[in-house]
Write an enzyme that holds these catalytic residues in place. Structure first.
Site, PDB file in Angstrom:
ATOM      1  N   TRP A   9       0.826  -1.220   0.000  1.00 19.80           N
ATOM      2  CA  TRP A   9       0.000   0.000   0.000  1.00 19.80           C
ATOM      3  C   TRP A   9       0.857   1.267   0.000  1.00 19.80           C
ATOM      4  CZ3 TRP A   9      -4.427  -0.934   4.160  1.00 19.80           C
ATOM      5  CH2 TRP A   9      -5.254  -1.971   3.714  1.00 19.80           C
ATOM      6  N   HIS A 100      13.185  -1.568  -0.313  1.00 18.77           N
ATOM      7  CA  HIS A 100      12.384  -1.103  -1.446  1.00 18.77           C
ATOM      8  C   HIS A 100      13.104   0.070  -2.116  1.00 18.77           C
ATOM      9  CE1 HIS A 100       9.116   0.548  -3.813  1.00 18.77           C
ATOM     10  NE2 HIS A 100       8.497  -0.614  -3.654  1.00 18.77           N
ATOM     11  N   GLU A 171      12.554  -6.110  -8.598  1.00 18.26           N
ATOM     12  CA  GLU A 171      11.774  -4.949  -9.027  1.00 18.26           C
ATOM     13  C   GLU A 171      12.680  -3.991  -9.780  1.00 18.26           C
ATOM     14  OE1 GLU A 171       7.995  -4.190  -6.623  1.00 18.26           O
ATOM     15  OE2 GLU A 171       9.616  -3.193  -5.559  1.00 18.26           O
ATOM     16  N   GLY A 239       0.918   0.226  -6.960  1.00 15.18           N
ATOM     17  CA  GLY A 239      -0.206   1.105  -7.310  1.00 15.18           C
ATOM     18  C   GLY A 239      -1.554   0.415  -7.416  1.00 15.18           C
TER      19      GLY A 239
HETATM   20  P1  PGA Z   1       4.011  -0.663  -8.784  1.00 19.10           P
HETATM   21  O1  PGA Z   1       4.918  -0.715  -7.474  1.00 19.10           O
HETATM   22  O2  PGA Z   1       3.227  -1.936  -8.827  1.00 19.10           O
HETATM   23  O3  PGA Z   1       3.141   0.543  -8.574  1.00 19.10           O
HETATM   24  O4  PGA Z   1       4.936  -0.527  -9.932  1.00 19.10           O
HETATM   25  C1  PGA Z   1       5.563  -1.873  -7.088  1.00 19.10           C
HETATM   26  C2  PGA Z   1       6.308  -1.583  -5.826  1.00 19.10           C
HETATM   27  O5  PGA Z   1       6.699  -0.434  -5.646  1.00 19.10           O
HETATM   28  O6  PGA Z   1       6.505  -2.457  -4.991  1.00 19.10           O
END
Ligand code: PGA
Length: 258
Positions: A9, A100, A171, A239
């Site tokens: 979130w 993150h 990511e 998101g």
């Molecule tokens: P996103 O974010 O799905 O909005 O790209 C992923 C995240 O930041 O963990």
């Protein structure tokens, strides 16, 4: 092995009332899928309390989005404003997202800080969701070098601790919805990197069966294209996790057996 979807979130929503509404709208569980809600610290306690068995939220787990690198009493507790891993563990939190890219970039978290957090969290039995990802779209070789360096630094010393239930989230920073207008990495490229990460975790950190997931602009339309690969163990969703209908569809479309 079950796949896992972690709904991050981030710094949302603005009130406990909205947090509760968003949470109650989520499906309570799904076959073959572990669903994790990574809510802001301030909402975790009430959300966890609302999942008592009588309400039937048995399939949902909780993550925090961060933690500090010391646990009381070893650290003395003199860290104003910080939340320790043991506090989270005692609250009923199961996972903690560490490293993150938004914390690396906007808060200035370094690999050294992230490594200390990983070790502190593992020490009290939290499952770590370590985020790694290259900042720019570069060649596959350069991206792998970048990720290897992050994993080596962030997980340094972790081999001796209980790391087996932890997760690495790949990511690519350039593929997050906030930086790339909702355009994810291609499933094929993500797959290649995920295979690389898994191999690296097995040979360097003695993971027996590491879970490696993808994050970056995942939504209900593209989730299948990632989860259809057996090597991609799940997704970290940012998101889209704030949109009630999207969340339902993401869970529905994660049924990769179909
Ligand atoms: P996103 O974010 O799905 O909005 O790209 C992923 C995240 O930041 O963990």
């Amino acid at each position: 092995m079950n796949k896992i979807i972690i709904f991050n979130w981030k710094m949302n929503p603005a009130s406990a009332k909205e947090a509760k509404q968003l949470f109650s709208s989520m499906p309570k569980g799904a076959n073959g899928l572990e669903i994790v809600v990574a809510a802001p610290f301030v909402y975790l306690e009430s959300l966890i309390a609302s999942t008592s068995a009588k309400e039937g939220y048995g399939g949902l787990r909780f993550a925090s989005q961060n933690c500090f690198w010391e646990n009381q009493p070893a650290g003395g507790g003199a860290y104003t404003g910080e939340i320790s891993p043991i506090m989270l563990k005692n609250l009923g939190v199961e996972y903690v997202i560490i490293g993150h890219s938004e914390r690396r970039n906007y808060i200035g978290e370094t690999d050294e800080m992230i490594n200390r957090k990983v070790l502190a969290a593992l020490k009290v039995g939290l499952k770590v969701v370590l985020c790694v990802g290259e900042p720019e779209r570069v060649s596959s070789g350069s991206a792998k070098d970048y990720i290897k360096n992050q994993l080596e630094k962030d997980l340094s010393g972790a081999g001796k601790l209980k790391i087996e239930n932890s997760i690495v989230a790949y990511e690519p920073v350039w593929a997050l919805s906030t930086t790339n207008n909702g355009r994810p990495d291609t499933p094929e490229d993500a797959l290649e990197m995920i295979k690389y990460i898994r191999k690296f975790l097995i040979s360097n950190f003695q993971f027996l069966n590491p879970m490696v997931i993808y994050g970056g602009s995942v939504d209900s339309k593209n989730i299948q294209s990632f989860l259809k690969y057996k090597e991609i163990d799940g997704a970290l969703v940012g998101g889209a996790s704030l949109k009630k209908e999207e969340v339902k569809k993401i869970i529905l479309n994660s049924n990769y057996d179909k």
